[in-house]
Motif scaffolding. Structure first.
Motif, PDB file in Angstrom:
ATOM      1  N   LYS A  97      -1.359  -1.656   8.884  1.00 48.24           N
ATOM      2  CA  LYS A  97       0.136  -2.023   9.281  1.00 48.24           C
ATOM      3  C   LYS A  97       0.698  -0.504   9.786  1.00 48.24           C
ATOM      4  CE  LYS A  97       1.089  -3.466   4.993  1.00 48.24           C
ATOM      5  NZ  LYS A  97       1.610  -4.200   3.970  1.00 48.24           N
ATOM      6  N   ARG A  98       0.059   0.589   9.336  1.00 43.56           N
ATOM      7  CA  ARG A  98       0.395   1.897   9.743  1.00 43.56           C
ATOM      8  C   ARG A  98      -0.029   1.962  11.331  1.00 43.56           C
ATOM      9  NH1 ARG A  98      -2.684   5.744  10.917  1.00 43.56           N
ATOM     10  NH2 ARG A  98      -4.268   5.020   9.681  1.00 43.56           N
TER      11      ARG A  98
ATOM     12  N   SER B 248      -7.898  -0.842   4.885  1.00 40.09           N
ATOM     13  CA  SER B 248      -6.910  -1.308   3.900  1.00 40.09           C
ATOM     14  C   SER B 248      -5.658  -1.686   4.838  1.00 40.09           C
ATOM     15  CB  SER B 248      -6.603   0.043   3.008  1.00 40.09           C
ATOM     16  OG  SER B 248      -5.628   0.763   3.959  1.00 40.09           O
ATOM     17  N   ALA B 249      -4.953  -2.665   4.215  1.00 36.60           N
ATOM     18  CA  ALA B 249      -4.002  -3.372   4.708  1.00 36.60           C
ATOM     19  C   ALA B 249      -2.652  -2.295   5.120  1.00 36.60           C
ATOM     20  CB  ALA B 249      -3.264  -4.410   3.799  1.00 36.60           C
ATOM     21  N   GLU B 250      -2.734  -1.209   4.604  1.00 29.77           N
ATOM     22  CA  GLU B 250      -1.754  -0.224   4.637  1.00 29.77           C
ATOM     23  C   GLU B 250      -2.132   0.391   6.000  1.00 29.77           C
ATOM     24  OE1 GLU B 250       1.254   0.259   3.255  1.00 29.77           O
ATOM     25  OE2 GLU B 250       0.831  -1.606   2.256  1.00 29.77           O
ATOM     26  N   ASP B 251      -3.460   0.899   6.044  1.00 33.03           N
ATOM     27  CA  ASP B 251      -3.989   1.440   7.393  1.00 33.03           C
ATOM     28  C   ASP B 251      -3.669   0.457   8.593  1.00 33.03           C
ATOM     29  OD1 ASP B 251      -4.664   3.957   6.020  1.00 33.03           O
ATOM     30  OD2 ASP B 251      -6.642   3.238   5.771  1.00 33.03           O
TER      31      ASP B 251
ATOM     32  N   VAL C  41      -3.204  -8.906   6.869  1.00 32.23           N
ATOM     33  CA  VAL C  41      -2.209  -8.439   7.494  1.00 32.23           C
ATOM     34  C   VAL C  41      -1.742  -9.713   8.297  1.00 32.23           C
ATOM     35  CG1 VAL C  41      -0.928  -6.844   8.845  1.00 32.23           C
ATOM     36  CG2 VAL C  41      -2.602  -6.036   7.427  1.00 32.23           C
TER      37      VAL C  41
ATOM     38  N   ASN D  86      -6.911  -7.566   1.917  1.00 29.20           N
ATOM     39  CA  ASN D  86      -6.211  -6.645   2.932  1.00 29.20           C
ATOM     40  C   ASN D  86      -6.167  -7.245   4.187  1.00 29.20           C
ATOM     41  OD1 ASN D  86      -6.447  -3.902   1.538  1.00 29.20           O
ATOM     42  ND2 ASN D  86      -8.501  -4.105   1.676  1.00 29.20           N
TER      43      ASN D  86
ATOM     44  N   THR E 190      -7.638  -9.352   9.592  1.00 28.12           N
ATOM     45  CA  THR E 190      -8.244  -8.299   8.764  1.00 28.12           C
ATOM     46  C   THR E 190      -8.813  -7.556   9.782  1.00 28.12           C
ATOM     47  OG1 THR E 190      -9.352  -7.828   6.662  1.00 28.12           O
ATOM     48  CG2 THR E 190     -10.104  -9.646   8.055  1.00 28.12           C
TER      49      THR E 190
ATOM     50  N   ARG F 291       2.254  -0.262  13.691  1.00 29.97           N
ATOM     51  CA  ARG F 291       3.588   0.264  13.949  1.00 29.97           C
ATOM     52  C   ARG F 291       3.506   1.553  15.240  1.00 29.97           C
ATOM     53  NH1 ARG F 291       3.504   0.237   7.873  1.00 29.97           N
ATOM     54  NH2 ARG F 291       4.708  -1.485   7.276  1.00 29.97           N
TER      55      ARG F 291
ATOM     56  N   GLU G 173       4.162  -9.574   5.396  1.00 31.68           N
ATOM     57  CA  GLU G 173       3.095  -9.468   4.319  1.00 31.68           C
ATOM     58  C   GLU G 173       2.083 -10.626   3.937  1.00 31.68           C
ATOM     59  OE1 GLU G 173       2.255  -6.935   2.500  1.00 31.68           O
ATOM     60  OE2 GLU G 173       3.821  -5.884   3.380  1.00 31.68           O
TER      61      GLU G 173
END
Length: 215
Positions: A147-148, A142-145, A76, A74, A132, A151, A175
């Motif tokens: 990145k969210r 998580s990587a998605e969290d 980023v 995870n 991380t 943003r 990524e």
């Protein structure tokens, strides 16, 4: 010979039921990972060796296993429009900004640019910061969290970074490289180094203890 036959046969085990993350080969003493995904830090494994003689003797030692957060899946990558040598000088402040705006513990894994720019560290205005994050329970985010949240906080992060670098800053998301090592791989590498030193000394200690007690 008091150490021949069953007296010289050692069986290894993990004490205190630590098999959720690690396990051990009872014949060789080799420790291996079961599952350390999403975890980081140092694990303290208590290893026991027991001979198989009539009066069984045991000895214990502690093996420290470090799971590097850089092994995470995870990761980023944050891309800053700043020279790498400038970012490196201010990396502690960058970390504080990210932690403050993301509200998680942030680990800076690497700061890099291209191979050419590594040799001329002031030649470009693009620097990659590999991170991380872990929450208050020391669980990997998580990587998605990540990145969210990056943003959502992009403007606030850039404002704070501008105060550090005294120039307008953009913080983009890229990524992570696809070949990032898994936690199991890094833990295995660390274990290999630790066991090369620890278990040899451990075996010598056990055998010496057995001989001394039997005589």
């Amino acid at each position: 010979d008091p150490d021949s036959g069953d007296n010289g046969l050692l069986l290894y085990s993990l004490v205190n039921n630590q098999a959720n993350e690690f396990d051990i080969d009872e014949n060789t003493g080799q420790i291996f990972t079961v599952s350390v995904a999403g975890k980081a830090g140092t694990f303290y494994l208590e290893v026991q060796a027991e001979d198989q003689g009539t009066r069984r003797l045991t000895a214990r030692t502690t093996v420290n296993v470090t799971v590097d957060p850089s092994s995470s899946n995870n990761i980023v990558v944050v891309v800053l429009n700043q020279k790498i040598n400038v970012v490196e000088r201010n990396i502690a402040a960058v970390k504080r900004v990210l932690e403050g705006k993301l509200a998680w513990n942030v680990y800076i894994i690497d700061v890099y640019s291209s191979e050419f720019e590594r040799k001329a560290r002031s030649s470009t205005d693009v620097t990659h910061v590999k991170i991380t994050a872990f929450d208050e329970a020391n669980q990997e985010v998580s990587a998605e969290d990540v990145k969210r949240k990056l943003r959502e906080q992009k403007s606030n992060i850039e404002i704070e970074l501008e105060k550090i670098f005294s120039t307008p800053v953009t913080a983009a998301i890229e990524e992570a490289p696809a070949d990032s090592a898994t936690p199991e791989l890094v833990a295995t590498i660390v274990l290999g180094v630790l066991l090369a030193c620890t278990l040899v000394a451990f075996l010598v200690y056990v055998l010496f203890t057995i001989k001394r007690k039997r005589y």
